[in-house]
Design a protein around this motif. Structure first.
Motif, short mmCIF file in Angstrom:
data_model
loop_
_atom_site.label_atom_id
_atom_site.label_comp_id
_atom_site.label_asym_id
_atom_site.label_seq_id
_atom_site.Cartn_x
_atom_site.Cartn_y
_atom_site.Cartn_z
N UNK A 123 21.92 49.29 37.40
CA UNK A 123 22.10 49.67 38.81
C UNK A 123 23.54 49.39 39.22
N UNK A 124 23.96 50.00 40.31
CA UNK A 124 25.29 49.73 40.84
C UNK A 124 25.47 48.26 41.16
N UNK A 125 24.42 47.65 41.70
CA UNK A 125 24.47 46.22 42.04
C UNK A 125 24.65 45.36 40.79
N UNK A 126 23.95 45.71 39.70
CA UNK A 126 24.08 44.96 38.46
C UNK A 126 25.50 45.07 37.90
N UNK A 127 26.06 46.27 37.94
CA UNK A 127 27.42 46.47 37.44
C UNK A 127 28.43 45.68 38.26
N UNK A 128 28.28 45.71 39.58
CA UNK A 128 29.20 44.96 40.44
C UNK A 128 29.09 43.46 40.17
N UNK A 129 27.87 42.96 40.06
CA UNK A 129 27.66 41.53 39.82
C UNK A 129 28.24 41.13 38.46
N UNK A 130 27.99 41.94 37.45
CA UNK A 130 28.51 41.64 36.11
C UNK A 130 30.03 41.62 36.12
N UNK A 131 30.64 42.58 36.80
CA UNK A 131 32.10 42.61 36.92
C UNK A 131 32.64 41.36 37.59
N UNK A 132 32.01 40.95 38.68
CA UNK A 132 32.45 39.74 39.39
C UNK A 132 32.29 38.50 38.51
N UNK A 133 31.17 38.43 37.77
CA UNK A 133 30.93 37.28 36.91
C UNK A 133 31.91 37.24 35.73
N UNK A 134 32.23 38.40 35.17
CA UNK A 134 33.23 38.44 34.10
C UNK A 134 34.59 37.99 34.61
N UNK A 135 34.94 38.42 35.80
CA UNK A 135 36.20 38.00 36.41
C UNK A 135 36.23 36.47 36.55
N UNK A 136 35.15 35.89 37.05
CA UNK A 136 35.08 34.43 37.19
C UNK A 136 35.20 33.74 35.85
N UNK A 137 34.53 34.28 34.84
CA UNK A 137 34.59 33.69 33.51
C UNK A 137 36.00 33.75 32.95
#
Length: 143
Positions: A123-137
């Motif tokens: 989902x768009x929400x999953x992609x956005x969340x994954x992107x934000x989490x990768x950025x944090x990592x």
């Protein structure tokens, strides 16, 4: 059955992801024509503009000699150019060339197409969340 420790899961999945990404990068299924190091260096120069070797080395957490070799290879292929820093003529800056921008654009398009296919059922929400989490990592790796 005991629940797996989330940190252990993250460590294992990241290790597996990195191994697979490196394998793909070195296989006949490689994305584009640029090597990973060249792609990252061109992206950096395209997004942030001209930079000194020292700045680039610090950005990628590489020693200056390694970054210098990578830059020299890209300069030979006319994907980047070296020029004197107007504020200090003793220092060189690197900038992406028109050809470098063209090659980067083509490779980036291919890479994005692959990720679109891989994440098509997210989902768009999953992609956005994954992107934000990768950025944090990625930011945590720097600290």
């Amino acid at each position: 059955m005991s629940k797996q420790d989330p940190i252990e899961l993250i460590e294992y999945e990241l290790t597996t992801f990195i191994r697979r990404a490196v394998y793909l990068d070195n296989s006949d299924r490689k994305i584009g024509h640029l090597e990973r190091a060249a792609y990252l260096l061109l992206r950096q120069l395209d997004e942030f503009g001209p930079a000194r070797v020292k700045e680039l080395a610090e950005s990628f957490k590489l020693d200056i000699s390694t970054l210098s070799r990578q830059a020299a290879a890209l300069e030979t292929k006319e994907l980047i150019q070296r020029f004197s820093d107007p504020s200090d003529g003793r220092v060189s800056l690197f900038a992406i060339t028109k050809l470098g921008k063209q090659r980067l654009k083509a490779d980036k398009k291919m890479r994005l197409e692959r990720y679109h296919r891989m994440l098509d059922d997210w989902s768009g929400e999953e992609k956005e969340m994954f992107g934000r989490l990768l950025l944090r990592l990625n930011e945590a790796f720097i600290d």
